[in-house]
Design an enzyme around this catalytic site. Structure first.
Site, PDB file in Angstrom:
ATOM      1  CD  GLU A 161      -1.156   0.168   3.718  1.00 27.43           C
ATOM      2  OE1 GLU A 161      -2.372   0.277   3.477  1.00 27.43           O
ATOM      3  OE2 GLU A 161      -0.691   0.121   4.861  1.00 27.43           O
ATOM      4  CG  ASP A 278      -2.231   9.153  11.452  1.00 30.64           C
ATOM      5  OD1 ASP A 278      -3.452   9.401  11.457  1.00 30.64           O
ATOM      6  OD2 ASP A 278      -1.624   8.814  10.420  1.00 30.64           O
TER       7      ASP A 278
END
Length: 506
Positions: A161, A278
Site C-alpha cells: 500500500e 495518527d
C-alpha cells in the site's frame, strides 16, 4: 611442633561435620533461621515477639562456638572469609549456592526456612489472564553504530500500500529468506534536506520497543540519497481492510483483547513522552497469532512539560479530537485517547464512528453524538481559536448509548470516558487498562485462539467454491424407459447410457 594450617573448605569438612550433632550447634539453628527470614520478609510477626535477652544469648552462643574453633585449630589470626564459612550467621546465606552446598549446617537451615516460609497467595484468574495478553516491553538495548546496508540485500515481492509519507513493499531477505516489509520514505520532492517527519518516525520506531508496536529491524539505503527504506516485520493484515472483508464484527472477547493490546502500546508511548497523533484502524496491524502491532509513526513526536505549541493539523479526520478541530496549539496524550475511543466504537459496530467529510462536518457529527459542549462540561471551550466560528447545534443530550445498544454498562462507561470533551478529564491509557470492562464476562480471548484470514498484503486470496447446479433430469422423464424411471432419486440414477442430469460417481 609445626603449626598446621587449614583452608576454609577443610575447616568446613572436618569441623562442622563434627559439630552438626552437638547440642550447641542445634541451639544456634533457630535464631539463625529467624535472622535469614527477617532479612527477606517485611516485619514478620514471629520476629516481633523475640525478646532482647534471647538475642543476646544467641549472640553469646555463636561467639563461644567461634572462640572454640579458633583454639582447636591453633590459629591466632583467622581470615574474615574463614569465619563466615565456619559460623552459619547471616552472612553465610549471601554466599554462592556452591559454597552453601558444602556446609552441612547451612543445608538444614535452608530447608527449615523453605518449609516455614508461607506460600504466596495465588493471583486472580482474571488478572493473570489479562497479564498474559499484555506483555511487558523488553529492556532497551544499547545503541549500535554501524553503516546502513544496501536495499539490494532484499528481493522485492509485491507492493502492499501507499500512504502519505511512504510506500510499503513486501520483500524477502536474500541471506535468511525471511519475509519483511520495506517502507520507502517519500523524499523525492524534498528540497530542504531530510524531512523532520521521517526523522521522527525513524527515531521513534527505534526507541519504542514493545510487543504491540511494529518492530524495526534496520534502515537500508539505495543508490541515491532519496532512496531510504525502513525494514520492519511483515504483518499479515491491517484492521481496516480486514473488517471490510469480514461478514460479522469481532466478538466482544476479541474486541477486549485488541483493546488491551492497543492500550498497552499507547501507555508505553505516553510513559516515554511520545504522542502517536495518527491512531486509526488502518495503522493497527494484526498478525495470524492474534497480536496487534501499532504502525505508521510519521506524525509521532516527543512532547515535554510544560506543553509547548504544536501543530493542530494532525490525526486523520475521523479520529481527530475536538480540541484539535477547534484549533488548540497546546495538547498532550489526550488526543491519542480520543482516537482510541473512535477505534473502540469502530471495532464494536464494524463501521467508522464519526466519518466526517470536512472539519465542520466532523464537528457537527461529534456534537450530534455527544451534545453541544459548553463551559460547564468543558472549561475553556469558548476560548479556543475556532470556537466562535462553528455552527451552534441545538442538542444538549448525549446519543452515545443509542449507537451501542448491545454494549455492556462497563463497556459504555469506558467509551464514554474515552470520548470525553474535556481533555483533562479524559481517561488515560494506564487507567483504561484497569477498567472493569476487561474483567467482566466474557473475558478477553487468548490471542492464540484468534481466527485467521487470507492476507491481502501477502498476495493470498480467499478460496471460492462453485456450488453445483440443481439436477435437470426431470425434464427428460418421458424419454426414459421403465427401468431407468425406477432408478430416479437413487444413487444408481444416470448410470446408464443416457445422461439427463449430473452424474454421481461411486
Amino acid at each position: 611442633m609445626e603449626e598446621q594450617s587449614y583452608s576454609p573448605v577443610e575447616c568446613i569438612d572436618n569441623d562442622n561435620l563434627e559439630k552438626t550433632n552437638t547440642p550447641e550447634a542445634q541451639l544456634t539453628e533457630t535464631p539463625k533461621a529467624k535472622t535469614k527470614k527477617s532479612k527477606w520478609e517485611s516485619e514478620s510477626d514471629n520476629e516481633s515477639n523475640e525478646s532482647e535477652s534471647e538475642r543476646r544469648n544467641s549472640k553469646k552462643r555463636r561467639k563461644k562456638i567461634h572462640d572454640s574453633e579458633i583454639d582447636e585449630h591453633s590459629q591466632p589470626e583467622t581470615s574474615e572469609s574463614t569465619r563466615r564459612l565456619k559460623v552459619p550467621n547471616e552472612d553465610s546465606f549471601n554466599q554462592s549456592p556452591s559454597t552453601r552446598s558444602i556446609s552441612p549446617i547451612a543445608e538444614p537451615i535452608n530447608d527449615m526456612n523453605i518449609s516455614s516460609t508461607p506460600s504466596p497467595a495465588p493471583e486472580s484468574t482474571t488478572q493473570s489472564f489479562v497479564e498474559r495478553i499484555i506483555k511487558s516491553a523488553p529492556a532497551p538495548l544499547p545503541p549500535m553504530l554501524a553503516g546502513c546496508r544496501s536495499v539490494d540485500n532484499y528481493e522485492k515481492l509485491n507492493r502492499i500500500e501507499e500512504g502519505a509519507y511512504g510506500v510499503v513493499f513486501r520483500a524477502r531477505d536474500k541471506a535468511t529468506g525471511e519475509v519483511v516489509a520495506l517502507k520507502k520514505l517519500k523524499l523525492d520532492k524534498e528540497k530542504n534536506g531530510f524531512p523532520i517527519t521521517s526523522l521522527r518516525e525513524v527515531h521513534t520506531l527505534l526507541l519504542a520497543k514493545h510487543p504491540n508496536i511494529v518492530n524495526v529491524r534496520e534502515i537500508v539505503v539505495g543508490e541515491t540519497l532519496t532512496q531510504i527504506f525502513i525494514v520492519m516485520d511483515f504483518i499479515e493484515h491491517d484492521l481496516k481492510s480486514l473488517m471490510e472483508d469480514m461478514q460479522v464484527p469481532f466478538l466482544q472477547s476479541e474486541v477486549k483483547t485488541i483493546m488491551l493490546q492497543l492500550l498497552s502500546a499507547v501507555a508505553m508511548l505516553h510513559d516515554n513522552w511520545i504522542i502517536h497523533r495518527d491512531l486509526k484502524t488502518s495503522n493497527l496491524l494484526l498478525n495470524n497469532r492474534g497480536q496487534i502491532k501499532v504502525a505508521d509513526f510519521g506524525l509521532a513526536r516527543k512532547y515535554g512539560s510544560p506543553l509547548g505549541p504544536m501543530t493542530e493539523l494532525v490525526v486523520t479526520l475521523w479520529y481527530r479530537a475536538p480540541e484539535l478541530l477547534l484549533g488548540t496549539k497546546k495538547y498532550s496524550t489526550a488526543v491519542d485517547m480520543w482516537s482510541v475511543g473512535c477505534i473502540f466504537g469502530e471495532l464494536v459496530n464494524k463501521e467508522p464512528l464519526l466519518p466526517g467529510r470536512t472539519e465542520i462536518d466532523q464537528l457537527t457529527k461529534i456534537f450530534k453524538l455527544l451534545g453541544m459542549p459548553n463551559e460547564k462540561i468543558w472549561p475553556g471551550f469558548s476560548k479556543l481559536p475556532h470556537a466562535k466560528n462553528i455552527p451552534f447545534i441545538k442538542q444538549s443530550h448525549n446519543t452515545l448509548r443509542s449507537r451501542f445498544p448491545y454494549l455492556t454498562e462497563n463497556g459504555f462507561d469506558l467509551i464514554a470516558k474515552l470520548l470525553t470533551y474535556d481533555p483533562s478529564k479524559r481517561i488515560t491509557a494506564e487507567e483504561a487498562l484497569k477498567h472493569p470492562y476487561f474483567s467482566e464476562s466474557p473475558l478477553p480471548k487468548d490471542p492464540e485462539m484468534f481466527p485467521t484470514w487470507p492476507s491481502k498484503g501477502g498476495g493470498e486470496r480467499r478460496k471460492s467454491y462453485t456450488s453445483p447446479s440443481a439436477p435437470n433430469v426431470a425434464h427428460g422423464v418421458e424419454k426414459l424407459d421403465e427401468e431407468d424411471q425406477t432408478l430416479l432419486g437413487s444413487i444408481f440414477e444416470n448410470q446408464g447410457g443416457n445422461d439427463y442430469g449430473f452424474r454421481l460417481k461411486i
